[in-house]
Design a protein around this motif. Structure first.
Motif, PDB file in Angstrom:
ATOM      1  N   LYS A  73      35.903   2.311 -36.770  1.00  0.00           N
ATOM      2  CA  LYS A  73      36.907   1.876 -37.533  1.00  0.00           C
ATOM      3  C   LYS A  73      37.502   3.066 -38.651  1.00  0.00           C
ATOM      4  N   HIS A  74      36.306   4.622 -39.240  1.00  0.00           N
ATOM      5  CA  HIS A  74      36.152   5.338 -40.699  1.00  0.00           C
ATOM      6  C   HIS A  74      35.472   6.237 -39.375  1.00  0.00           C
ATOM      7  N   SER A  75      36.392   6.796 -38.358  1.00  0.00           N
ATOM      8  CA  SER A  75      34.961   8.165 -38.083  1.00  0.00           C
ATOM      9  C   SER A  75      36.680   9.361 -38.101  1.00  0.00           C
ATOM     10  N   ASN A  76      37.882   9.118 -39.197  1.00  0.00           N
ATOM     11  CA  ASN A  76      38.222  10.511 -40.274  1.00  0.00           C
ATOM     12  C   ASN A  76      38.510   9.769 -41.375  1.00  0.00           C
ATOM     13  N   ASN A  77      37.457   9.010 -42.187  1.00  0.00           N
ATOM     14  CA  ASN A  77      37.772   9.083 -43.386  1.00  0.00           C
ATOM     15  C   ASN A  77      37.162   9.601 -44.386  1.00  0.00           C
ATOM     16  N   GLY A  78      38.106  10.407 -44.651  1.00  0.00           N
ATOM     17  CA  GLY A  78      37.753  11.724 -45.460  1.00  0.00           C
ATOM     18  C   GLY A  78      36.480  11.077 -46.879  1.00  0.00           C
ATOM     19  N   LYS A  79      35.537  10.446 -46.487  1.00  0.00           N
ATOM     20  CA  LYS A  79      34.909   9.536 -47.987  1.00  0.00           C
ATOM     21  C   LYS A  79      33.509  10.451 -47.445  1.00  0.00           C
ATOM     22  N   PHE A  80      33.416  10.003 -46.480  1.00  0.00           N
ATOM     23  CA  PHE A  80      32.057  10.807 -45.423  1.00  0.00           C
ATOM     24  C   PHE A  80      32.627  12.265 -44.987  1.00  0.00           C
ATOM     25  N   SER A  81      31.649  12.695 -45.358  1.00  0.00           N
ATOM     26  CA  SER A  81      31.432  13.847 -45.956  1.00  0.00           C
ATOM     27  C   SER A  81      31.608  15.275 -44.377  1.00  0.00           C
ATOM     28  N   PHE A  82      30.968  14.074 -43.543  1.00  0.00           N
ATOM     29  CA  PHE A  82      30.743  14.535 -41.899  1.00  0.00           C
ATOM     30  C   PHE A  82      30.716  13.554 -40.713  1.00  0.00           C
ATOM     31  N   GLY A  83      31.954  12.722 -41.411  1.00  0.00           N
ATOM     32  CA  GLY A  83      31.988  11.290 -40.370  1.00  0.00           C
ATOM     33  C   GLY A  83      30.992  10.774 -40.750  1.00  0.00           C
ATOM     34  N   THR A  84      31.226   9.682 -39.497  1.00  0.00           N
ATOM     35  CA  THR A  84      30.526   8.452 -39.119  1.00  0.00           C
ATOM     36  C   THR A  84      29.405   8.435 -38.673  1.00  0.00           C
ATOM     37  N   GLY A  85      28.696   9.749 -38.459  1.00  0.00           N
ATOM     38  CA  GLY A  85      27.592   9.781 -37.001  1.00  0.00           C
ATOM     39  C   GLY A  85      25.819   8.861 -37.532  1.00  0.00           C
ATOM     40  N   LYS A  86      26.410   9.220 -39.176  1.00  0.00           N
ATOM     41  CA  LYS A  86      24.445   8.435 -38.882  1.00  0.00           C
ATOM     42  C   LYS A  86      24.815   6.669 -39.170  1.00  0.00           C
ATOM     43  N   VAL A  87      25.155   6.648 -38.571  1.00  0.00           N
ATOM     44  CA  VAL A  87      25.928   5.298 -39.119  1.00  0.00           C
ATOM     45  C   VAL A  87      25.587   4.826 -38.003  1.00  0.00           C
ATOM     46  N   SER A  88      25.561   4.495 -36.559  1.00  0.00           N
ATOM     47  CA  SER A  88      24.116   4.263 -35.550  1.00  0.00           C
ATOM     48  C   SER A  88      23.344   4.677 -35.746  1.00  0.00           C
ATOM     49  N   ILE A  89      22.942   5.766 -36.702  1.00  0.00           N
ATOM     50  CA  ILE A  89      21.552   5.510 -36.360  1.00  0.00           C
ATOM     51  C   ILE A  89      20.533   5.034 -37.195  1.00  0.00           C
ATOM     52  N   LEU A  90      21.736   4.247 -38.235  1.00  0.00           N
ATOM     53  CA  LEU A  90      21.442   3.387 -39.706  1.00  0.00           C
ATOM     54  C   LEU A  90      21.208   1.952 -38.917  1.00  0.00           C
ATOM     55  N   GLY A  91      22.535   1.747 -37.885  1.00  0.00           N
ATOM     56  CA  GLY A  91      21.675   0.600 -37.402  1.00  0.00           C
ATOM     57  C   GLY A  91      20.472   0.562 -36.449  1.00  0.00           C
ATOM     58  N   GLY A  92      20.281   1.565 -35.536  1.00  0.00           N
ATOM     59  CA  GLY A  92      19.845   1.858 -35.394  1.00  0.00           C
ATOM     60  C   GLY A  92      17.513   1.363 -35.756  1.00  0.00           C
ATOM     61  N   TYR A  93      17.542   1.956 -36.683  1.00  0.00           N
ATOM     62  CA  TYR A  93      16.497   1.904 -38.104  1.00  0.00           C
ATOM     63  C   TYR A  93      16.831   0.866 -38.209  1.00  0.00           C
ATOM     64  N   THR A  94      18.095  -0.220 -38.321  1.00  0.00           N
ATOM     65  CA  THR A  94      18.027  -1.455 -38.625  1.00  0.00           C
ATOM     66  C   THR A  94      17.318  -2.452 -38.197  1.00  0.00           C
ATOM     67  N   SER A  95      17.394  -1.768 -36.714  1.00  0.00           N
ATOM     68  CA  SER A  95      17.379  -2.848 -35.765  1.00  0.00           C
ATOM     69  C   SER A  95      15.744  -2.730 -34.935  1.00  0.00           C
ATOM     70  N   ALA A  96      15.659  -1.321 -35.339  1.00  0.00           N
ATOM     71  CA  ALA A  96      13.892  -1.447 -35.452  1.00  0.00           C
ATOM     72  C   ALA A  96      13.484  -1.615 -36.154  1.00  0.00           C
ATOM     73  N   ILE A  97      14.183  -2.506 -37.997  1.00  0.00           N
ATOM     74  CA  ILE A  97      13.394  -3.351 -38.182  1.00  0.00           C
ATOM     75  C   ILE A  97      12.788  -4.443 -37.645  1.00  0.00           C
ATOM     76  N   ALA A  98      14.252  -5.379 -37.463  1.00  0.00           N
ATOM     77  CA  ALA A  98      14.566  -6.609 -37.115  1.00  0.00           C
ATOM     78  C   ALA A  98      13.026  -6.596 -36.207  1.00  0.00           C
ATOM     79  N   LEU A  99      13.475  -5.857 -35.193  1.00  0.00           N
ATOM     80  CA  LEU A  99      11.902  -6.000 -33.974  1.00  0.00           C
ATOM     81  C   LEU A  99      10.784  -6.102 -34.092  1.00  0.00           C
ATOM     82  N   GLY A 100      10.008  -4.702 -35.404  1.00  0.00           N
ATOM     83  CA  GLY A 100       9.359  -5.069 -35.825  1.00  0.00           C
ATOM     84  C   GLY A 100       8.622  -6.616 -36.777  1.00  0.00           C
ATOM     85  N   ILE A 101       9.231  -7.361 -37.028  1.00  0.00           N
ATOM     86  CA  ILE A 101       9.447  -8.334 -37.832  1.00  0.00           C
ATOM     87  C   ILE A 101       8.977  -9.098 -36.413  1.00  0.00           C
ATOM     88  N   VAL A 102      10.091  -9.336 -35.342  1.00  0.00           N
ATOM     89  CA  VAL A 102       9.058  -9.793 -34.104  1.00  0.00           C
ATOM     90  C   VAL A 102       8.001  -9.728 -33.575  1.00  0.00           C
TER      91      VAL A 102
END
Length: 303
Positions: A73-102
């Motif tokens: 949705k925000h791939s062309n949003n100018g507020k993100f200097s280099f696009g939203t490429g790190k959003v998926s990285i953040l999602g993976g990091y958050t899921s890793a935290i959830a996996l660690g809690i499990v």
């Protein structure tokens, strides 16, 4: 209004990964509802616990889907200097935290049961584990990221090209598959040999393995989120390339997404080469997808 000559969007949209994750979420929710309903009707704690356990993974898949949708949705949003490429990285990091809690919860519960054995309804528990295994094997086939089998084209890059967000979801399913297999083995030994303690021990072993996967995923994602620099060998190659013609005053190369690097280089030129010629010299370093090059003439720096 003037427009930029090149784009700054390094978002990798994985439509196939998003679609697969949605299928797995629906499959997991169906199995979760069926197990919780059956557990309530038949009074089986094994069914209930496995159903709610699937619920935690369904929540993780929701995180995965949200990051896909948000990045798109925000791939062309100018507020993100280099696009939203790190959003998926953040999602993976958050899921890793959830996996660690499990994994931590599994260790706590398994340790408690090891020292406080409980009666096990073997037939129902084995049935639950088999159902869970079938669901998880189907989910693994859906989520399998074929990209992670392919190394980067460059020999010096030891990192593999895969979707960290999809990989996090895949690890959640893989963790469930492992616990189902270990549970089936432990329950069979418990039913036929009376080794009830093996069920709790297998839970601890499974949690430790899941913990190892969690640390691996955190090590892959956290450096990208923290703008870790590219390896020193690659930077040294850049310095060597420029050394005959210029002195490098400042050099930064970092990831702006899971697969794209940006570079900011400041040099003092000792030749008559133009900025365009210096950029052409650096084209061989094709890991760099966005280059900012600042060139100062040597004579100007000496004054």
């Amino acid at each position: 209004m003037h427009t930029l000559e090149h784009h700054h969007n390094f978002t990798a949209i994985n439509h196939q990964g998003e679609r697969r994750t949605l299928y797995v979420l629906l499959l997991t929710l169906t199995a979760m509802i069926a197990e919780i309903t059956a557990g309530t009707i038949y009074g089986s704690m094994a069914l209930l616990s496995d159903g709610w356990h699937m619920g935690t993974h369904a929540a993780a898949f929701c995180i995965t889907l949200f990051t896909y949708r948000y990045a798109k949705k925000h791939s062309n949003n100018g507020k993100f200097s280099f696009g939203t490429g790190k959003v998926s990285i953040l999602g993976g990091y958050t899921s890793a935290i959830a996996l660690g809690i499990v994994a931590l919860l599994m260790i706590v519960e398994s340790t408690h049961r090891l020292f406080n054995p409980q009666a096990i309804q073997f037939n129902e528990a084995i049935m639950v584990a088999i159902i869970g295994l079938i669901v998880n094997l189907a989910s693994m086939l859906l989520l399998h990221d074929h990209d992670h089998h392919h190394d980067h084209h460059h020999a010096e890059d030891t990192h593999k090209h895969h979707d960290h967000n999809l990989r996090a979801a895949y690890l959640h399913v893989l963790a469930d598959t492992l616990t189902s297999v270990l549970a089936i083995v432990a329950l069979l030994f418990g039913k036929y040999l009376g080794w009830n303690w093996l069920d709790a021990l297998m839970g601890i072993v499974g949690a430790l393995v899941i913990g190892k996967w969690t640390l691996g995923l955190l090590k892959q994602t956290s450096p990208i989120l923290l703008d870790e620099s590219i390896d020193d060998n690659y930077k040294q190659q850049i310095l060597t390339q420029l050394a005959p013609y210029a002195t490098v005053q400042d050099l930064h190369v970092w990831k702006v997404s899971g697969h794209h690097y940006s570079a900011a280089i400041t040099i003092t030129s000792h030749s008559d080469k133009t900025v365009a010629e210096y950029k052409q010299m650096l084209e061989k370093f094709d890991k760099i997808h966005h280059l900012t090059l600042e060139v100062h003439p040597a004579a100007l720096c000496e004054t």
